[in-house]
Design a protein around this motif. Structure first.
Motif, mmCIF file in Angstrom:
data_model
loop_
_atom_site.group_PDB
_atom_site.id
_atom_site.type_symbol
_atom_site.label_atom_id
_atom_site.label_comp_id
_atom_site.label_asym_id
_atom_site.label_seq_id
_atom_site.Cartn_x
_atom_site.Cartn_y
_atom_site.Cartn_z
ATOM 1 N N THR A 344 -45.178 -3.694 -8.727
ATOM 2 C CA THR A 344 -45.674 -2.661 -7.813
ATOM 3 C C THR A 344 -46.037 -1.374 -8.548
ATOM 4 O OG1 THR A 344 -45.186 -1.412 -5.791
ATOM 5 C CG2 THR A 344 -43.375 -1.706 -7.330
ATOM 6 N N THR A 345 -46.979 -0.640 -7.943
ATOM 7 C CA THR A 345 -47.306 0.712 -8.399
ATOM 8 C C THR A 345 -47.179 1.715 -7.251
ATOM 9 O OG1 THR A 345 -49.656 0.345 -7.910
ATOM 10 C CG2 THR A 345 -48.902 -0.115 -10.171
ATOM 11 N N ASP A 346 -46.580 1.269 -6.138
ATOM 12 C CA ASP A 346 -46.487 2.087 -4.922
ATOM 13 C C ASP A 346 -45.480 3.219 -5.121
ATOM 14 O OD1 ASP A 346 -46.330 3.144 -2.388
ATOM 15 O OD2 ASP A 346 -45.444 1.368 -1.463
ATOM 16 N N THR A 347 -45.957 4.453 -5.002
ATOM 17 C CA THR A 347 -45.066 5.619 -5.142
ATOM 18 C C THR A 347 -44.907 6.375 -3.824
ATOM 19 O OG1 THR A 347 -46.953 6.962 -5.877
ATOM 20 C CG2 THR A 347 -45.591 5.929 -7.585
ATOM 21 N N THR A 348 -45.178 5.691 -2.705
ATOM 22 C CA THR A 348 -45.008 6.313 -1.388
ATOM 23 C C THR A 348 -43.524 6.390 -1.041
ATOM 24 O OG1 THR A 348 -47.093 5.317 -0.693
ATOM 25 C CG2 THR A 348 -45.687 6.212 1.029
ATOM 26 N N LEU A 349 -43.097 7.556 -0.567
ATOM 27 C CA LEU A 349 -41.685 7.786 -0.242
ATOM 28 C C LEU A 349 -41.408 7.285 1.172
ATOM 29 C CD1 LEU A 349 -39.535 9.200 -2.019
ATOM 30 C CD2 LEU A 349 -39.860 11.232 -0.604
ATOM 31 N N ASN A 350 -40.454 6.368 1.311
ATOM 32 C CA ASN A 350 -40.141 5.797 2.616
ATOM 33 C C ASN A 350 -38.703 5.292 2.652
ATOM 34 O OD1 ASN A 350 -42.461 5.796 4.440
ATOM 35 N ND2 ASN A 350 -43.476 4.519 2.910
ATOM 36 N N PRO A 351 -38.137 5.108 3.847
ATOM 37 C CA PRO A 351 -36.935 4.272 3.945
ATOM 38 C C PRO A 351 -37.285 2.877 3.450
ATOM 39 C CG PRO A 351 -37.319 5.479 5.992
ATOM 40 C CD PRO A 351 -38.558 5.635 5.168
ATOM 41 N N ASP A 383 -39.333 2.922 -7.768
ATOM 42 C CA ASP A 383 -37.933 3.261 -8.031
ATOM 43 C C ASP A 383 -36.980 2.228 -7.442
ATOM 44 O OD1 ASP A 383 -38.479 5.469 -9.520
ATOM 45 O OD2 ASP A 383 -38.138 6.923 -7.917
ATOM 46 N N ALA A 384 -37.303 1.723 -6.246
ATOM 47 C CA ALA A 384 -36.441 0.705 -5.631
ATOM 48 C C ALA A 384 -36.360 -0.531 -6.526
ATOM 49 C CB ALA A 384 -36.968 0.337 -4.250
#
Length: 807
Positions: A344-351, A383-384
């Motif tokens: 992944t390259t997703d850096t969107t902040l979410n639960p 990060d997850a």
């Protein structure tokens, strides 16, 4: 949600420990301020973390379940229920428990269509396929031994059936023997005979039956834009829930069993009925329903399927796919890491809700709270994945997150055997979702305790603080069990003391980790309590300006170790202030100096060598010191700021003092902000040098007041409530204001005490809502109004005056 954390040491090498990590860090997570780990079931631990995420720079709270599914002590269980029904994770857990399983933990599952409840990917439970999902991509599957795998979802559905085929054929027409008799000798007949160039033919349609095959596009998924062939069974709903024009073919399995589909299986069924131009066909447990809408390329074939014939439905996947061996499986939102490589390259902040697979076969369930500024901002997908990889996971998948993120766990072994909510859902309550992954077992545990679970109310506190501990018996499966006897407690004296009832009090000079030991018979358990003084302190006022003599109660509103909350009490802090600004006691109550002038200094709240400084200025601000907390404060401040009211001194208003006739008249005169003047009223007690001279003359000139009838005005006499009503009515008339509510009947128990000349005015004022009765229900017409009551009355009249002028 109970936020107790436990630390447990047991015989049989069954250990539960609460760890306080300090300011360490972990890849992906960030700085760790608090970390609590405990065993909650066979082969399963639960860890709660609070810290600072490096990517967001904000607070992050996360929850980790680490399960040894490879050992078989617990196994994965995918719950879906009816495909078109949604459930909270807690209700799923309760349903599974009622089936006879013991639930250790669970999380929400796949992304889903919010309107129908249908999950994005396929769902398999106990080898049975519940749905193929509406957008197949990847599945996480578990074989009978609990081994997890992530693979492409490449499930295909093939239908073999028989259908009617209609063919147009040209055949000769056999002439009727009576033809010549009818036409012979006639002109028409001769013409017909002359035009006859050969034998007559006609077109007929011949019907035959042939075998056919078709690919089914979707299983237990609502119709959509693909216009494919769908198949439904009763795992979907009690009917197909279709709309519009469809052909729906009902198939009944030949052996009478439930019409379930399984990977690698073949279902043989008989065509019970063919229903063109229909919708929402009922589905029995032993039935499948084929459905195609009118735009489908297979609509005609389904209309022509032969009733009473046998059909065969095959479900298959690639021979090498782990789905062939799946006992449980579920679609995933996307894959974050695969076989040690970050995808992944997703850096969107979410639960976030994630599942990690370890190289040794272990399974990690991960929930990150988010969208809550004081609890957790969330975490990005990169990060997850990195954090779960730091825990030993080689493959990480992302499930449905956001408001769906939910985790339940057996958080309190020894207190409850049930799994309960442990995270903080972003919407304030748990969302109903399509499915979930749970960890369960069926082993029967002993009723005799093999260890002690020790629960402090919290594990972080400041020096001198007390915390209550409670102890419970647990067996080897971390279930409730009976202790052999009473519990005793002990702790190293350098950290504090603990009572016989388990109340631990930290030493005021201590810092570090205190280990409290609980004993019952030959069993013992330990709780780790962290005493911290390197904290940040929040107070209810960070700075302030106060009037001379004003009091204010400063309070500590929060103490944190990093982002982790710490237990505290106000009286464990030291309070001091600069002597020139006033005094402060050890409860934080500040009293400003009463000296005239302006003074600046600091109030300081301290815990050992840590302190917070609050800059304070003492000066007259125009806010009266005697209206703080008074019910009429807002009215008084509004009117004084608008120049309608004045205080009795520079710092006092005396809101509960009586009001004079001159004072009330002066208030009325100032409402419109115009100049106050008028002809001399001729009153013997109103001299030209009196402060109220102009306002009395204004009142007489404009018909607001008339005097006492003996040549006096009595300016310093207390104004009665009925006199106020008369003045208000006269003011209304002077300004041309309209009484919107008219004159309603009065129902006060002391109506008889009202002067006849005042009753009409009282009716109007009460009906308009400008004045009302006393708290005892009376109107008290002869009683004196206070300055606070007058402030409210004048404020209401002012609002009415400006409203009327604006409209």
């Amino acid at each position: 949600m109970n936020k107790k954390r436990i630390s447990l040491v047991m015989i049989l090498a069954l250990a539960m420990t609460t760890l306080f990590s300090g300011f360490t860090s972990a890849d992906g997570f960030g700085e760790i301020h608090y970390e609590s780990e405990q065993n909650i079931g066979p082969g399963t631990s639960y860890t709660s973390l609070i810290g600072k995420n490096f990517s967001s720079g904000g607070i992050v709270s996360a929850h980790v379940i680490d399960a040894d599914v490879a050992s078989g002590k617990v196994r994965p269980y995918v719950y879906n229920g009816l495909v078109t029904k949604k459930y909270t994770v807690s209700s799923m857990s309760n349903i599974i428990t009622n089936e006879g399983y013991k639930v250790v933990a669970g999380i929400n599952g796949d992304l889903y269509d919010t309107s129908s409840g249908t999950p994005k990917g396929a769902v398999i439970h106990d080898g049975i396929l519940y749905t193929g999902g509406y957008q197949s991509q990847y599945l996480i599957s578990f074989d009978k031994n609990g081994k997890a795998a992530v693979s492409d979802q490449d499930i295909t559905y093939t239908l073999d059936f028989e259908k009617y085929v209609y063919t147009e054929v040209e055949v000769p027409v056999e002439e009727d023997e009576g033809y010549d008799e009818i036409t012979e000798g006639t002109e028409d007949g001769l013409e017909a005979e002359e035009g006859n160039e050969g034998p007559k033919t006609e077109i007929i349609v011949e019907t035959s039956i042939e075998e056919a095959s078709a690919n089914i596009g979707f299983f237990n998924v609502p119709h959509g834009g693909a216009n494919a062939l769908h198949v439904f069974n009763s795992r979907y709903a009690d009917n197909t829930k279709t709309s519009g024009t469809c052909v729906e073919v009902v198939l009944t399995v030949k052996d009478g069993s439930r019409a379930d589909l399984k990977i690698g299986s073949t279902v043989k069924a008989v065509v019970t009925s063919v229903n063109p131009s229909t919708k929402a066909t009922k589905i029995a447990d032993d039935q499948l329903v084929l459905s195609a809408n009118s735009a489908s390329a297979l609509y005609s074939d389904m209309c022509n399927i032969v009733p009473g014939t046998e059909v065969t439905l095959k479900v298959s996947t690639d021979a090498s796919s782990p789905i062939n061996y799946a006992k449980e499986a579920m679609g995933v939102y996307n894959v974050l890491a695969y076989e040690g490589q970050l995808w992944t390259t997703d850096t969107t902040l979410n639960p976030r809700t994630c599942v990690g697979i370890k190289s040794d076969g272990g399974l990690v369930l991960y929930a990150v709270d988010g969208r809550q500024s004081s609890v957790s901002k969330g975490m990005n997908a990169v990060d997850a994945a990195k954090y779960l990889m730091s825990l030993g996971c080689v493959t990480v998948v992302n499930m449905d997150g956001g408001g769906s993120t939910t985790m339940v766990a057996r958080e309190e072994p020894g207190i409850s055997n049930s799994a309960s909510l442990v995270n903080s859902p972003s919407e304030g309550s748990t969302r109903s979702v399509t499915n979930g992954i749970f960890l369960v077992y069926t082993t029967v545990g002993s009723e005799t305790a093999s260890g002690i679970a020790v629960y402090p109310d919290t594990t972080l506190l400041i020096p001198g603080m007390s915390v209550q501990l409670s102890s419970y018996g647990v067996n080897s499966l971390y279930e409730k069990a009976e202790l052999p006897g009473s519990v005793s407690y002990s702790v190293s004296s350098s950290y504090g003391s603990v009572s016989d009832t388990g109340l631990f009090t930290a030493s005021k000079s201590a810092s570090g980790e205190a280990v409290v030991t609980a004993k019952s018979g030959n069993l013992s358990g330990k709780a780790n309590i962290n005493i911290v003084d390197d904290v940040t302190v929040s107070v209810n006022k960070s700075s302030g300006t106060f009037a001379p003599g004003e009091s204010y109660d400063f309070n500590v509103t929060g103490v944190k170790y990093g982002n982790a909350p710490v237990l505290y009490k106000d009286d464990l802090f030291s309070w001091s202030c600069s002597p020139e600004i006033g005094t402060i006691d050890q409860k934080g109550v500040f009293k400003a100096t009463e000296k005239a002038g302006e003074f600046s200094g600091n109030i300081t709240v301290s815990l050992r060598d840590k302190s917070v400084t609050i800059p304070v200025t003492v000066k007259y601000t125009g806010n009266f010191i005697d209206v703080e907390g008074h019910w009429a404060k807002d009215y008084i401040l509004d009117l004084t700021q608008n120049g309608i009211l004045n205080g009795m001194t520079a710092t006092t208003f005396e809101p509960d003092s009586g009001l004079t006739r001159a004072q009330f008249l002066n208030m009325l005169a100032k409402i419109d902000g115009q100049s106050i003047s008028g002809r001399d009223g001729g009153f013997t007690d109103v001299t030209s040098d009196a402060w109220y001279y102009n306002c009395v003359n204004w009142g007489v000139t404009n018909g607001i007041v008339k005097g006492m009838g003996d040549g006096t005005f009595a300016p310093d006499a207390k104004v009665s409530r009925e006199q106020m009503c008369v003045m208000l009515c006269n003011y209304y008339n002077h300004k041309g204001l309209v009484w919107e509510e008219g004159e309603k009947a009065l129902s006060f128990p002391d109506n008889s005490k009202m002067s006849d000349w005042a009753v009409p005015s009282i009716k109007k004022v009460v009906s308009e809502g400008i004045m009302s009765g006393r708290t005892d229900g009376t109107f008290d017409p002869l009683g004196n109004a206070t300055r606070g009551e007058a402030a409210k009355i004048i404020y209401l009249v002012k609002e009415i005056y400006y409203y009327n002028n604006a409209n």
